[in-house]
Each structure stands twice: as C-alpha cells, then as structure tokens.
Design a protein around this motif. Sequence first.
Motif, PDB file in Angstrom:
ATOM      1  N   TRP A   7       0.869  -1.176   0.000  1.00 11.65           N
ATOM      2  CA  TRP A   7       0.000   0.000   0.000  1.00 11.65           C
ATOM      3  C   TRP A   7       0.905   1.224   0.000  1.00 11.65           C
ATOM      4  CZ3 TRP A   7      -5.196  -0.701  -0.384  1.00 11.65           C
ATOM      5  CH2 TRP A   7      -5.681  -1.970  -0.108  1.00 11.65           C
ATOM      6  N   PRO A   8       0.876   2.019  -1.065  1.00 11.10           N
ATOM      7  CA  PRO A   8       1.765   3.179  -1.120  1.00 11.10           C
ATOM      8  C   PRO A   8       1.311   4.268  -0.156  1.00 11.10           C
ATOM      9  CG  PRO A   8       0.366   3.099  -3.066  1.00 11.10           C
ATOM     10  CD  PRO A   8       0.088   1.856  -2.280  1.00 11.10           C
ATOM     11  N   GLY A   9       2.243   4.773   0.632  1.00  7.40           N
ATOM     12  CA  GLY A   9       1.952   5.866   1.547  1.00  7.40           C
ATOM     13  C   GLY A   9       1.956   7.198   0.829  1.00  7.40           C
ATOM     14  N   ALA A  10       1.504   8.230   1.517  1.00  8.41           N
ATOM     15  CA  ALA A  10       1.455   9.574   0.929  1.00  8.41           C
ATOM     16  C   ALA A  10       2.842  10.068   0.540  1.00  8.41           C
ATOM     17  CB  ALA A  10       0.803  10.548   1.909  1.00  8.41           C
ATOM     18  N   ASP A  11       3.859   9.562   1.228  1.00  5.52           N
ATOM     19  CA  ASP A  11       5.232   9.970   0.936  1.00  5.52           C
ATOM     20  C   ASP A  11       5.898   9.086  -0.116  1.00  5.52           C
ATOM     21  OD1 ASP A  11       5.602   7.619   2.331  1.00  5.52           O
ATOM     22  OD2 ASP A  11       6.870   8.506   3.896  1.00  5.52           O
ATOM     23  N   LYS A  20      -2.382  -1.305  10.141  1.00  3.02           N
ATOM     24  CA  LYS A  20      -2.893  -0.517   9.014  1.00  3.02           C
ATOM     25  C   LYS A  20      -3.079  -1.413   7.791  1.00  3.02           C
ATOM     26  CE  LYS A  20      -0.950   3.923  10.397  1.00  3.02           C
ATOM     27  NZ  LYS A  20      -0.026   5.021  10.045  1.00  3.02           N
ATOM     28  N   ILE A  21      -2.116  -2.265   7.525  1.00  4.62           N
ATOM     29  CA  ILE A  21      -2.197  -3.176   6.380  1.00  4.62           C
ATOM     30  C   ILE A  21      -3.397  -4.109   6.539  1.00  4.62           C
ATOM     31  CG2 ILE A  21      -1.035  -5.081   5.203  1.00  4.62           C
ATOM     32  CD1 ILE A  21       1.633  -3.597   5.861  1.00  4.62           C
ATOM     33  N   LYS A  22      -3.621  -4.581   7.748  1.00  5.13           N
ATOM     34  CA  LYS A  22      -4.765  -5.460   8.019  1.00  5.13           C
ATOM     35  C   LYS A  22      -6.080  -4.733   7.739  1.00  5.13           C
ATOM     36  CE  LYS A  22      -7.024  -7.987  11.747  1.00  5.13           C
ATOM     37  NZ  LYS A  22      -7.052  -8.254  13.183  1.00  5.13           N
ATOM     38  N   VAL A  23      -6.220  -3.508   8.235  1.00  2.00           N
ATOM     39  CA  VAL A  23      -7.443  -2.728   8.014  1.00  2.00           C
ATOM     40  C   VAL A  23      -7.627  -2.442   6.527  1.00  2.00           C
ATOM     41  CG1 VAL A  23      -8.557  -0.494   8.430  1.00  2.00           C
ATOM     42  CG2 VAL A  23      -7.490  -1.725  10.326  1.00  2.00           C
ATOM     43  N   LEU A  24      -6.551  -2.061   5.850  1.00  2.00           N
ATOM     44  CA  LEU A  24      -6.640  -1.782   4.413  1.00  2.00           C
ATOM     45  C   LEU A  24      -7.072  -3.019   3.635  1.00  2.00           C
ATOM     46  CD1 LEU A  24      -3.438   0.414   4.093  1.00  2.00           C
ATOM     47  CD2 LEU A  24      -5.796   1.193   3.714  1.00  2.00           C
ATOM     48  N   ALA A  25      -6.539  -4.179   3.988  1.00  2.00           N
ATOM     49  CA  ALA A  25      -6.906  -5.427   3.315  1.00  2.00           C
ATOM     50  C   ALA A  25      -8.374  -5.775   3.582  1.00  2.00           C
ATOM     51  CB  ALA A  25      -6.001  -6.565   3.770  1.00  2.00           C
ATOM     52  N   GLU A  26      -8.831  -5.568   4.813  1.00  2.00           N
ATOM     53  CA  GLU A  26     -10.240  -5.818   5.136  1.00  2.00           C
ATOM     54  C   GLU A  26     -11.150  -4.872   4.358  1.00  2.00           C
ATOM     55  OE1 GLU A  26     -10.327  -5.387   9.383  1.00  2.00           O
ATOM     56  OE2 GLU A  26      -9.491  -7.391   9.728  1.00  2.00           O
ATOM     57  N   ASN A  27     -10.783  -3.593   4.298  1.00  2.00           N
ATOM     58  CA  ASN A  27     -11.567  -2.621   3.535  1.00  2.00           C
ATOM     59  C   ASN A  27     -11.608  -2.989   2.055  1.00  2.00           C
ATOM     60  OD1 ASN A  27     -12.073  -1.135   5.838  1.00  2.00           O
ATOM     61  ND2 ASN A  27     -10.532   0.421   5.402  1.00  2.00           N
ATOM     62  N   HIS A  28     -10.477  -3.439   1.538  1.00  2.00           N
ATOM     63  CA  HIS A  28     -10.390  -3.853   0.137  1.00  2.00           C
ATOM     64  C   HIS A  28     -11.347  -5.009  -0.134  1.00  2.00           C
ATOM     65  CE1 HIS A  28      -8.639  -5.847  -3.402  1.00  2.00           C
ATOM     66  NE2 HIS A  28      -8.188  -4.648  -3.735  1.00  2.00           N
TER      67      HIS A  28
END
Length: 69
Positions: A7-11, A20-28
């Motif tokens: 997951w690319p960060g803003a920077d 964060k990766i877990k939440v992003l994967a669940e949202n995906h």
Amino acid sequence: MTPPAEWPGADGAPISCREKIKVLAENHAEAAQVLADALEDAILMGVDETEMRKLLHALVDALPGRNRS
C-alpha cells in the motif's frame, strides 16, 4: 480479487504498520464484495454490464479525498 502486495503511503514509501495493512486489506475485501454484488444485481436486472462498470468507475472517481474538493 486480492489486495495489493504493498500500500503506497502519501510519501511514496509503502505502509509498513501491520495493523494498518490489516485494516486496508479488510476494507479492500469489503469494497470488492459490495461492488461485485452491485454489478451482479444490475446485470440480473437487465443493466448492460459495460455501462454498469462505467457507472461504478464514475462512482469511485467521484469519491471525495484529501486532495479533492
């Protein structure tokens, strides 16, 4: 559909926090399921698949974001 490997960060650097990766994967996964269900329902109700895909793309494109007004 599997979530991205990184997951690319803003920077520009990949997100490294496991939570964060877990939440992003669940949202995906949730978003993919909702979109798949909406597409399937539309097709079953007679909506043209190509046009529904365009409508779903437009919906995503119209979502507000941090850098959008």
